[in-house]
Design a protein around this motif. Structure first.
Motif, PDB file in Angstrom:
ATOM      1  N   LEU A 373       0.802  -1.294  -0.086  1.00  0.00           N
ATOM      2  CA  LEU A 373       0.034   0.014  -0.124  1.00  0.00           C
ATOM      3  C   LEU A 373       0.874   1.214   0.141  1.00  0.00           C
ATOM      4  O   LEU A 373       0.625   2.270  -0.600  1.00  0.00           O
ATOM      5  N   ALA A 376       2.023   2.032  -3.320  1.00  0.00           N
ATOM      6  CA  ALA A 376       1.001   2.575  -4.082  1.00  0.00           C
ATOM      7  C   ALA A 376       0.626   3.883  -3.730  1.00  0.00           C
ATOM      8  O   ALA A 376      -0.145   4.391  -4.593  1.00  0.00           O
ATOM      9  N   PHE A 378      -0.775   4.969  -0.487  1.00  0.00           N
ATOM     10  CA  PHE A 378      -1.747   5.136   0.372  1.00  0.00           C
ATOM     11  C   PHE A 378      -1.595   5.826   1.713  1.00  0.00           C
ATOM     12  O   PHE A 378      -0.255   5.814   2.054  1.00  0.00           O
ATOM     13  N   PRO A 379      -2.520   6.748   2.143  1.00  0.00           N
ATOM     14  CA  PRO A 379      -1.893   7.465   3.593  1.00  0.00           C
ATOM     15  C   PRO A 379      -1.699   6.611   4.668  1.00  0.00           C
ATOM     16  O   PRO A 379      -1.895   5.371   4.713  1.00  0.00           O
ATOM     17  N   ILE A 380      -0.991   7.420   5.596  1.00  0.00           N
ATOM     18  CA  ILE A 380      -0.531   6.949   6.865  1.00  0.00           C
ATOM     19  C   ILE A 380       0.615   6.006   6.691  1.00  0.00           C
ATOM     20  O   ILE A 380       1.095   5.501   7.893  1.00  0.00           O
ATOM     21  N   PHE A 384       2.485   7.921   0.756  1.00  0.00           N
ATOM     22  CA  PHE A 384       1.769   8.983   0.542  1.00  0.00           C
ATOM     23  C   PHE A 384       2.450  10.245   0.655  1.00  0.00           C
ATOM     24  O   PHE A 384       2.283  11.074  -0.157  1.00  0.00           O
ATOM     25  N   ILE A 385       3.024  10.359   1.754  1.00  0.00           N
ATOM     26  CA  ILE A 385       3.794  11.817   1.814  1.00  0.00           C
ATOM     27  C   ILE A 385       5.012  11.836   1.003  1.00  0.00           C
ATOM     28  O   ILE A 385       5.239  13.026   0.739  1.00  0.00           O
ATOM     29  N   THR A 412       0.103   6.624 -12.221  1.00  0.00           N
ATOM     30  CA  THR A 412       0.206   5.992 -10.907  1.00  0.00           C
ATOM     31  C   THR A 412      -1.137   5.310 -10.696  1.00  0.00           C
ATOM     32  O   THR A 412      -1.449   4.314  -9.835  1.00  0.00           O
ATOM     33  N   VAL A 413      -2.255   5.849 -11.544  1.00  0.00           N
ATOM     34  CA  VAL A 413      -3.484   4.765 -11.477  1.00  0.00           C
ATOM     35  C   VAL A 413      -3.253   3.420 -12.124  1.00  0.00           C
ATOM     36  O   VAL A 413      -3.858   2.594 -11.355  1.00  0.00           O
ATOM     37  N   LEU A 416      -1.360   1.416  -9.378  1.00  0.00           N
ATOM     38  CA  LEU A 416      -2.297   1.070  -8.399  1.00  0.00           C
ATOM     39  C   LEU A 416      -2.943  -0.224  -8.767  1.00  0.00           C
ATOM     40  O   LEU A 416      -3.260  -1.025  -7.951  1.00  0.00           O
ATOM     41  N   PHE A 417      -3.259  -0.239 -10.201  1.00  0.00           N
ATOM     42  CA  PHE A 417      -3.911  -1.676 -10.574  1.00  0.00           C
ATOM     43  C   PHE A 417      -2.819  -2.732 -10.466  1.00  0.00           C
ATOM     44  O   PHE A 417      -3.363  -3.787  -9.986  1.00  0.00           O
ATOM     45  N   LEU A 420      -2.702  -3.489  -6.886  1.00  0.00           N
ATOM     46  CA  LEU A 420      -3.746  -4.356  -6.123  1.00  0.00           C
ATOM     47  C   LEU A 420      -3.586  -5.758  -6.602  1.00  0.00           C
ATOM     48  O   LEU A 420      -4.187  -6.473  -5.932  1.00  0.00           O
ATOM     49  N   LEU A 424      -4.610  -8.047  -3.605  1.00  0.00           N
ATOM     50  CA  LEU A 424      -5.802  -8.475  -3.417  1.00  0.00           C
ATOM     51  C   LEU A 424      -5.757 -10.085  -3.120  1.00  0.00           C
ATOM     52  O   LEU A 424      -6.593 -10.761  -2.314  1.00  0.00           O
ATOM     53  N   GLY A 460       5.451   7.842   7.685  1.00  0.00           N
ATOM     54  CA  GLY A 460       4.104   8.362   7.168  1.00  0.00           C
ATOM     55  C   GLY A 460       3.303   9.263   8.175  1.00  0.00           C
ATOM     56  O   GLY A 460       2.661   9.930   7.918  1.00  0.00           O
TER      57      GLY A 460
ATOM     58  N   LEU B 142      -5.746  13.202   2.278  1.00  0.00           N
ATOM     59  CA  LEU B 142      -5.377  11.958   3.070  1.00  0.00           C
ATOM     60  C   LEU B 142      -6.574  11.126   3.547  1.00  0.00           C
ATOM     61  O   LEU B 142      -6.633  10.053   3.288  1.00  0.00           O
ATOM     62  N   GLU B 145      -8.067   9.479   0.177  1.00  0.00           N
ATOM     63  CA  GLU B 145      -7.503   8.492  -0.224  1.00  0.00           C
ATOM     64  C   GLU B 145      -7.778   7.210   0.778  1.00  0.00           C
ATOM     65  O   GLU B 145      -7.792   6.022   0.447  1.00  0.00           O
ATOM     66  N   LEU B 146      -7.582   7.536   1.982  1.00  0.00           N
ATOM     67  CA  LEU B 146      -7.662   6.638   2.969  1.00  0.00           C
ATOM     68  C   LEU B 146      -9.083   5.566   2.847  1.00  0.00           C
ATOM     69  O   LEU B 146      -9.394   4.521   3.427  1.00  0.00           O
ATOM     70  N   TYR B 152     -13.403  -0.746  -0.418  1.00  0.00           N
ATOM     71  CA  TYR B 152     -13.068  -1.730  -1.276  1.00  0.00           C
ATOM     72  C   TYR B 152     -13.484  -2.917  -0.499  1.00  0.00           C
ATOM     73  O   TYR B 152     -13.824  -3.623  -1.064  1.00  0.00           O
ATOM     74  N   LEU B 172     -10.618   2.113  -8.793  1.00  0.00           N
ATOM     75  CA  LEU B 172      -9.463   2.710  -9.689  1.00  0.00           C
ATOM     76  C   LEU B 172     -10.115   3.958 -10.296  1.00  0.00           C
ATOM     77  O   LEU B 172      -9.526   4.899 -10.633  1.00  0.00           O
ATOM     78  N   PHE B 175      -9.508   6.635  -7.708  1.00  0.00           N
ATOM     79  CA  PHE B 175      -8.052   6.897  -7.620  1.00  0.00           C
ATOM     80  C   PHE B 175      -7.734   7.839  -8.727  1.00  0.00           C
ATOM     81  O   PHE B 175      -7.092   8.703  -8.702  1.00  0.00           O
ATOM     82  N   MET B 179      -6.265  11.268  -8.270  1.00  0.00           N
ATOM     83  CA  MET B 179      -4.815  11.747  -8.892  1.00  0.00           C
ATOM     84  C   MET B 179      -5.028  13.187  -9.599  1.00  0.00           C
ATOM     85  O   MET B 179      -4.056  13.949  -9.458  1.00  0.00           O
TER      86      MET B 179
END
Lengths: 477, 491
Positions: A373, A376, A378-380, A384-385, A412-413, A416-417, A420, A424, A460, B142, B145-146, B152, B172, B175, B179
């Protein structure tokens, strides 16, 4: 303690000493004691880190007739390289088990690769740089080839070929630059260049030098190797390959872009184009793939190209974002490869064979999921940062680069795919007729996984101190 | 009193509960987990009501968290700062309410992984409340996105066949939007710094008036695409019907009830309040998109056979109305828009609940296969009729007020004649909604009961409570709309 050449070189010398120790042990000890090879390496790297902390940050120091240098920038990169080396050495347990007879030799080579990487960053002329890069590359060929099987040899050979060609390109560029300036020393070249109009020959040589170096980052002209090499390489070596050479190359390329090669607009343009092509290629290539290692190879290439784009639009602010991005990135990657190390290289690397692993061990697989994540964005997590911080650098570089940024963001989209795709299946339904993959780990593997994931999460949640550090480094270069 | 009512508690309590539920120490007992979660949701709802009761326009809640005496990311000017103004307050209470309803509805719909399910619910709630209350762009992003991660899992893990695909599609699409939104936020952050000299991402520190017009428009369009995916605005809507249909009933309630409103809130927060000048330019175009939303999806909804798909498309149609209210750019339009967010959340919760109840009993949602169930389920029939009547805009119910006010707002708009014309046409077009709604009601409830459905039972206590709560809300706001409207306008 006063900064003198001995003090500055002490960390490298410790490593060199331990290389010799490993080689002697490989002759003296019987293969039964293969387990201690890892221990010796760990002690060596640890001592090296310890002595690195005694080196004074200020002022800049040039030694050996200006051929090496030391400042806060090199110290930071040396430190991160050593920390990565430390984690990699911890991860080599499974690999060493399969090559008992050569365990000490293997670790000697690992240490020499780290030694080479440290020297790359502190080089201050092209000769030192070339020797260090070759030391790093040659060690890497052996490291890749060290695991058993056909694919590792193939990977090693491909890496060798690509590296050789890129070295040729690099040397060609250096010869032009020597022809123009009459020197191979960075400081002398910078002094010469800064008062001159940029000529086309200078730009050609600059482009060739940088392209030769960034082949290690898998950026466009020399990008293809990364797929085959990652496919055939053992996971602990991948943890090395995706962190240490990248750090070393970014360390030197950023410095070259700021000083001796910073006077060429064509170089910026060429780099921006080549990074865009790489990002596009890597992200679209990975979508079709199902092998986790190949996907991670593409992810590495893509991440390096984002950072290189920011680095190529030279400014001090951009440099700080690149350094921060790299620090975040290496810890995410170490964590991911630590998990692959636990998972085992003999098992199928297809994404579908990871199915339902989360239900077998929450802690380990959860940490892996957090790292993916983070990759990819994602926050935290630090992903992300660091992405936001890096993209501010590109956004701040002017309206011309906004389309570049838009393309990167859209890519980046895509990214992400495929993340995932890795992520997943881990949470998929636990089927009864699964392939019987057990998650077995020893303390050192879990240690690396958990520590790197915790660092990822800590950066993060509380990035301020790290960003401040990177700014300090960048403003003092 | 002020000390008790803090925003961090409102936002982070669900997060803490979520971590608590995820920890292996917490019991796996289904009943305990469910009742514990339900009581926490109830408590949270009461707490948010308390906050609403003590809320005053003049003195909105503000809270700033410092890490070791510093801002969150000082070098980028990102602060951990929250602010609740009137719109945030209304939407926060609404969030709390919808999550409470959905947790009650979960009893019959969730059959496995209870701990993980409720943990994800709490995490999603935390993220959504964060979106509604954050007063900093990057903080907003933040939470934006979170929210994807729990959403999901909620869609795909407990949904029916095809839920995985729908979940990935949702992630997707969102996202992609976020973006492009990030590009807008980065540009806004940078140009605000360049022209005003303040390195800050707080909404209060952003003054766009000194920015060049074309930059403002670029930023506004980038951000609008991000929210347009969530709202959704028509060409970007294709994730919604899949996600809403394949998710399990309580999750559909949350998706349609709250998640779509985050898009509308984002447009309000970024485009309406912050980037005013470019919003005035974009608004007429946006109003055209809004009317397309209303008409097109109404026709699509009429063609659907699946009850949940009908409700999903009707949601898009209603979101067009909310967008139109914002486009009017006056206090009437804004208050109508916020009012309709509340009204639509209630309606959509009720309709998804009805669809879920029918699906649980009949094992199908196809309106051609279901018929005559009114004879076995008179109470459900009663509720369904009332909620459908409310949704088509019959007086005495809340949507009537907001639909009329949206039209009035659009007619009074000073921006452009386009918005006025659209305002004139918007209301008659809502007749379309009665077409598909009554088609659904008529097909599935009336007629002869087939033998397959002889044994189905009427609604249980849980379902009764949810439907009654929804109906109560619709009637209360239909009869006394002023409290809510004044609150928005005052802000």
């Amino acid at each position: 303690m006063i900064n003198d050449i001995f003090n500055i070189l002490l960390p490298q010398m410790i490593l060199a000493l331990f290389i010799v120790v490993q080689l002697i042990l490989s002759m003296v000890l019987s293969p039964r004691y293969f387990r201690y090879a890892r221990l010796v390496s760990i002690v060596g790297i640890f001592l090296s880190i310890l002595f690195l902390t005694t080196v004074q940050v200020e002022p800049q120091y040039f030694g050996f007739h200006n051929s090496i240098m030391s400042d806060s920038y090199t110290l930071l990169f040396d430190f991160v390289i050593l920390v990565c080396g430390f984690f990699v050495a911890l991860l080599t347990r499974n690999l060493v088990k399969t090559i008992k007879r050569n365990a000490y030799t293997f670790h000697a080579i690992l240490l020499s690769a780290i030694f080479g990487a440290m020297n790359v960053v502190s080089a201050n002329d092209f000769l030192t740089l070339f020797i260090s890069v070759e030391l790093l590359s040659f060690s890497t060929y052996f490291l890749i080839a060290s695991s058993k099987g056909y694919y590792s040899k193939e990977a090693s050979f491909k890496y060798l070929l690509t590296s050789t060609i890129s070295s040729g390109v690099f040397l060609f560029g250096v010869s032009y630059l020597y022809g123009i300036t009459g020197s191979i020393n960075f400081s002398t070249i910078y002094e010469y260049i800064v008062n001159q109009e940029s000529s086309i020959l200078y730009s050609i040589s600059a482009i060739m030098i940088v392209l030769g170096l960034i082949s290690k980052l898998a950026v466009f002209p020399f990008a293809n190797w990364i797929i085959d090499v990652y496919k055939g390489t053992e996971s602990s070596i991948l943890a090395f390959l995706s962190t240490v050479p990248k750090l070393a190359m970014f360390g030197i390329v950023c410095r070259l872009l700021v000083f001796p090669l910073g006077n060429s607009f064509e170089l910026t343009f060429a780099l921006a184009l080549s990074t865009l092509v790489t990002a596009f290629w890597a992200n679209t290539y990975a979508i079709r793939e199902n092998n986790v290692k190949i996907i991670l190879a593409c992810s590495t290439a893509a991440n390096c190209s984002y950072a290189l784009l920011a680095a190529s639009l030279v400014s001090v602010y951009n440099l700080s974002t690149v350094i921060f991005y790299l620090i975040c990135y290496v810890f995410m990657n170490l964590s991911v490869f630590a998990f692959l190390n636990i998972y085992g290289d003999k098992n199928s690397q297809d994404v579908n064979s990871f199915k339902g692993l989360f239900h077998k061990n929450h802690g380990v697989v959860g940490a892996y999921a957090i790292s993916i994540l983070a990759l990819a964005g994602f926050p935290i997590t630090s992903g992300f940062i660091s992405k936001i911080y890096l993209f501010t650098a590109i956004a701040n570089s002017g309206l011309i680069f906004v389309p570049f940024l838009l393309i990167l963001l859209l890519l980046t989209v895509y990214a992400l795919f495929y993340y995932l795709k890795i992520l997943l299946p881990l949470f998929a339904k636990f089927s009864k007729n699964d392939n019987g993959i057990e998650i077995k780990y020893v303390f050192s593997q879990k240690f690396v996984l958990i520590v790197t994931t915790v660092i990822t999460v800590i950066i993060g949640i509380y990035p301020e101190k790290f960003i401040e550090l990177c700014r300090f480094i960048a403003y003092n270069i | 009193m002020k000390i008790l009512l803090s925003i961090p508690f409102l936002i982070f309590m669900p997060l803490v509960i979520s971590i608590l539920l995820l920890s292996p120490l917490f019991t796996n007992n289904e009943i305990i987990v469910r009742r514990f979660s339900k009581s926490i949701f109830t408590f949270h709802f009461l707490y948010s009501i308390l906050m609403l009761a003590c809320f005053s326009q003049a003195n909105p809640y503000v809270s700033e968290i410092h890490f070791l005496g510093m801002d969150w990311v000082q070098s980028l000017g990102i602060k951990f700062v929250f602010k609740i103004d009137s719109v945030s307050m209304i939407l926060s209470v609404l969030t709390s309410f919808v999550f409470l309803l959905s947790s009650i509805a979960s009893k019959y719909n969730i059959r496995k992984n209870h701990k993980f399910y409720y943990a994800m619910l709490f995490l999603l709630m935390s993220a959504i409340l964060g979106i509604f209350t954050s007063a900093d762009m990057f903080l907003f992003f933040l939470f934006w996105e979170l929210e994807l991660i729990p959403a999901y899992f909620l869609i795909s893990n407990w949904g029916e066949d095809g839920a995985k695909k729908a979940g990935i599609k949702f992630v997707l699409f969102t996202f992609f939007g976020s973006m492009i939104m990030l590009l807008g936020i980065l540009l806004l952050h940078y140009y605000n710094f360049v022209s005003n000299g303040i390195l800050s991402a707080s909404f209060s520190d952003i003054m766009v008036s000194s920015l060049p017009g074309y930059i403002q428009n670029i930023i506004a369009i980038c951000i609008l695409i991000g929210f347009g995916v969530k709202l959704p605005i028509i060409p970007l809507h294709t994730w919604l019907p899949d996600a809403h249909t394949s998710a399990v009933t309580p999750v559909s309630m949350i998706l349609a009830g709250i998640l779509l409103k985050t898009g509308a809130y984002g447009i309000y927060r970024f485009n309406y309040l912050t980037l005013e000048d470019s919003f005035k330019v974009i608004a007429p175009v946006l109003a055209v998109f809004a009317i397309v939303n209303i008409i097109y999806t109404a026709f699509v909804a009429y063609a659907q056979k699946d009850i949940k798909r009908i409700v999903a498309y009707s949601s898009i149609s209603n979101m067009g109305l909310i967008l139109l209210g914002l486009c009017a750019y006056n206090s009437l339009g804004l208050s109508a828009s916020v009012f309709h967010m509340v009204a639509h959340a209630l309606i959509t919760c009720g309709l998804f609940m009805v669809a879920g109840i029918v699906f649980l009993r009949c094992k199908t949602r196809n309106i051609d296969e279901i018929c005559g169930i009114a004879s076995n389920m008179p109470r459900l029939f009663g509720f369904a009729t009332l909620i459908v009547l409310a949704s088509v805009g019959i007086p005495l119910f809340a949507p009537f007020v907001s639909e009329i006010l949206t039209m009035l707002g659009a007619l009074n708009s000073d921006l452009s004649d386009v918005i006025k014309y659209i305002g004139v046409f918007s209301l008659p077009l809502l007749i379309l909604s009665s077409c598909y709604m009554f088609k659904f009601l008529h097909n599935s409830f009336t007629g002869n009961l087939p033998d397959d459905f002889e044994k189905i039972n009427d609604i249980s206590v849980h379902e009764f409570i949810i439907l009654a709560a929804v109906l109560f809300g619709l009637i209360i706001f239909g009869l006394y709309p002023n409290t809510l409207l004044n609150m928005v306008v005052g802000g």
